[in-house]
Design a protein around this motif. Structure first.
Motif, mmCIF file in Angstrom:
data_model
loop_
_atom_site.group_PDB
_atom_site.id
_atom_site.type_symbol
_atom_site.label_atom_id
_atom_site.label_comp_id
_atom_site.label_asym_id
_atom_site.label_seq_id
_atom_site.Cartn_x
_atom_site.Cartn_y
_atom_site.Cartn_z
ATOM 1 N N VAL A 204 29.159 56.757 24.657
ATOM 2 C CA VAL A 204 28.775 56.657 23.244
ATOM 3 C C VAL A 204 27.344 57.152 23.056
ATOM 4 C CG1 VAL A 204 28.277 55.012 21.386
ATOM 5 C CG2 VAL A 204 30.394 54.799 22.693
ATOM 6 N N LYS A 205 26.456 56.712 23.935
ATOM 7 C CA LYS A 205 25.048 57.118 23.851
ATOM 8 C C LYS A 205 24.905 58.630 24.009
ATOM 9 C CE LYS A 205 20.597 56.294 26.051
ATOM 10 N NZ LYS A 205 19.900 55.622 27.150
ATOM 11 N N PHE A 206 25.592 59.202 25.006
ATOM 12 C CA PHE A 206 25.526 60.644 25.235
ATOM 13 C C PHE A 206 26.076 61.414 24.033
ATOM 14 C CE2 PHE A 206 27.755 64.520 26.529
ATOM 15 C CZ PHE A 206 26.678 65.260 27.007
ATOM 16 N N THR A 207 27.193 60.951 23.514
ATOM 17 C CA THR A 207 27.833 61.632 22.384
ATOM 18 C C THR A 207 26.933 61.619 21.156
ATOM 19 O OG1 THR A 207 30.005 61.007 23.228
ATOM 20 C CG2 THR A 207 29.894 61.669 20.929
ATOM 21 N N LEU B 21 27.595 72.890 22.926
ATOM 22 C CA LEU B 21 28.195 72.476 24.200
ATOM 23 C C LEU B 21 28.558 73.680 25.063
ATOM 24 C CD1 LEU B 21 30.412 69.534 22.940
ATOM 25 C CD2 LEU B 21 28.314 69.380 24.283
ATOM 26 N N ASN B 22 29.064 74.739 24.441
ATOM 27 C CA ASN B 22 29.367 75.956 25.211
ATOM 28 C C ASN B 22 28.101 76.525 25.839
ATOM 29 O OD1 ASN B 22 32.116 75.981 24.807
ATOM 30 N ND2 ASN B 22 32.006 77.283 23.007
ATOM 31 N N ARG C 128 38.403 71.162 28.727
ATOM 32 C CA ARG C 128 38.557 69.759 28.324
ATOM 33 C C ARG C 128 37.344 69.166 27.633
ATOM 34 N NH1 ARG C 128 41.505 65.387 31.435
ATOM 35 N NH2 ARG C 128 41.069 64.456 29.455
ATOM 36 N N PHE C 129 36.139 69.583 28.013
ATOM 37 C CA PHE C 129 34.982 68.831 27.556
ATOM 38 C C PHE C 129 34.762 68.930 26.051
ATOM 39 C CE2 PHE C 129 32.764 72.824 27.811
ATOM 40 C CZ PHE C 129 31.705 72.719 26.938
ATOM 41 N N GLN C 130 35.091 70.057 25.455
ATOM 42 C CA GLN C 130 34.915 70.174 24.000
ATOM 43 C C GLN C 130 35.847 69.214 23.268
ATOM 44 O OE1 GLN C 130 35.644 74.226 23.065
ATOM 45 N NE2 GLN C 130 33.681 74.918 23.832
ATOM 46 N N PHE C 131 37.097 69.180 23.711
ATOM 47 C CA PHE C 131 38.059 68.283 23.078
ATOM 48 C C PHE C 131 37.632 66.835 23.263
ATOM 49 C CE2 PHE C 131 41.680 65.457 23.844
ATOM 50 C CZ PHE C 131 42.209 65.429 22.569
ATOM 51 N N GLN C 132 37.235 66.481 24.489
ATOM 52 C CA GLN C 132 36.845 65.101 24.772
ATOM 53 C C GLN C 132 35.637 64.695 23.944
ATOM 54 O OE1 GLN C 132 39.818 64.065 26.439
ATOM 55 N NE2 GLN C 132 38.289 62.612 27.082
ATOM 56 N N PHE C 133 34.659 65.580 23.846
ATOM 57 C CA PHE C 133 33.449 65.270 23.086
ATOM 58 C C PHE C 133 33.790 65.042 21.614
ATOM 59 C CE2 PHE C 133 29.504 65.912 20.902
ATOM 60 C CZ PHE C 133 28.574 65.318 21.751
ATOM 61 N N LYS C 134 34.600 65.931 21.056
ATOM 62 C CA LYS C 134 35.014 65.804 19.660
ATOM 63 C C LYS C 134 35.801 64.506 19.459
ATOM 64 C CE LYS C 134 37.830 68.322 16.308
ATOM 65 N NZ LYS C 134 38.554 69.550 16.053
ATOM 66 N N TYR C 135 36.666 64.194 20.400
ATOM 67 C CA TYR C 135 37.470 62.979 20.330
ATOM 68 C C TYR C 135 36.579 61.733 20.381
ATOM 69 C CZ TYR C 135 40.978 59.501 21.509
ATOM 70 O OH TYR C 135 41.759 58.381 21.525
ATOM 71 N N TYR C 136 35.583 61.722 21.263
ATOM 72 C CA TYR C 136 34.673 60.582 21.366
ATOM 73 C C TYR C 136 33.898 60.384 20.065
ATOM 74 C CZ TYR C 136 35.307 60.220 26.438
ATOM 75 O OH TYR C 136 35.828 60.051 27.692
ATOM 76 N N LEU C 137 33.365 61.466 19.522
ATOM 77 C CA LEU C 137 32.581 61.349 18.292
ATOM 78 C C LEU C 137 33.452 60.847 17.148
ATOM 79 C CD1 LEU C 137 29.890 61.684 16.883
ATOM 80 C CD2 LEU C 137 30.479 64.076 16.441
ATOM 81 N N LYS C 138 34.661 61.364 17.033
ATOM 82 C CA LYS C 138 35.570 60.920 15.976
ATOM 83 C C LYS C 138 35.930 59.444 16.162
ATOM 84 C CE LYS C 138 37.907 62.159 12.338
ATOM 85 N NZ LYS C 138 37.203 62.247 11.086
ATOM 86 N N ALA C 139 36.138 59.030 17.399
ATOM 87 C CA ALA C 139 36.455 57.619 17.671
ATOM 88 C C ALA C 139 35.290 56.712 17.311
ATOM 89 C CB ALA C 139 36.844 57.442 19.134
#
Length: 181
Positions: A7-10, A97-98, A128-139
């Motif tokens: 959460v902190k990183f995101t 991120l890219n 994977r990392f772009q999807f995961q990052f976007k998913y974390y921020l949305k969550a």
């Protein structure tokens, strides 16, 4: 503990990419979550109007319908602005991120890229990392909105019945727990 580091990183990376966009998006999500009160009041107004009871606004059924149409129009506009802001933030995050990923790859020794397993690992990480990052921020943002709705629900239900308030807490905590995972 790992969840809080994510959460902190995101949030930190999102803050670096677009402070104003992130603040504006959280502001919009707060307003959208607060419209939960208007939803509840609108249903109460419709039911009271149909039952010929005294309503808060004192409107006829036609008046309540007009107010609801205006409310839903404003809500949809806010939702559209929110989606647009999210897409802008998501695009900026993808570029950021890219760039960071490519900078990290540039620091690696060239011999690593001769190993097919290392190249495969780098490709999987990149995909994977772009999807995961976007998913974390949305969550994170969804959990934030859920907390706002929880506190609104608690206030209303504790005012009406403390027992119903406890049921609402239980129902929302399950939803928040699932979203946080």
């Amino acid at each position: 503990m790992e969840m809080w580091q994510s959460v902190k990183f995101t949030l930190k990376a999102s803050w670096e990419v677009g402070k104003k966009l992130l603040i504006f998006y959280f502001f919009l999500q707060t307003i959208i979550a607060l419209t939960f009160i208007i939803d509840l009041l609108s249903y109460k107004e419709v039911i009271d109007t149909i039952n010929h009871s005294k309503t808060i606004l004192g409107l006829s059924l036609n008046g309540v319908i007009v107010v609801l149409l205006v409310y839903y129009l404003i809500y949809k506009v806010l939702e559209g602005i929110s989606n647009y802001t999210w897409n802008l933030l998501d695009s900026r995050l993808a570029v950021y991120l890219n760039g960071n990923f490519i900078d990290k790859l540039a620091t690696l020794d060239l011999s690593i890229f001769e190993n097919p397993q290392s190249v495969g690992l780098a490709n999987r990480a990149f995909n994977r990392f772009q999807f995961q990052f976007k998913y974390y921020l949305k969550a994170i943002i969804d959990v934030y909105g859920s907390f706002i709705k929880l506190f609104i629900s608690l206030g209303i239900f504790f005012f009406v019945s403390p027992f119903l308030g406890l049921l609402v807490i239980l129902a929302n905590l399950i939803h928040i727990y699932i979203n946080s995972k």
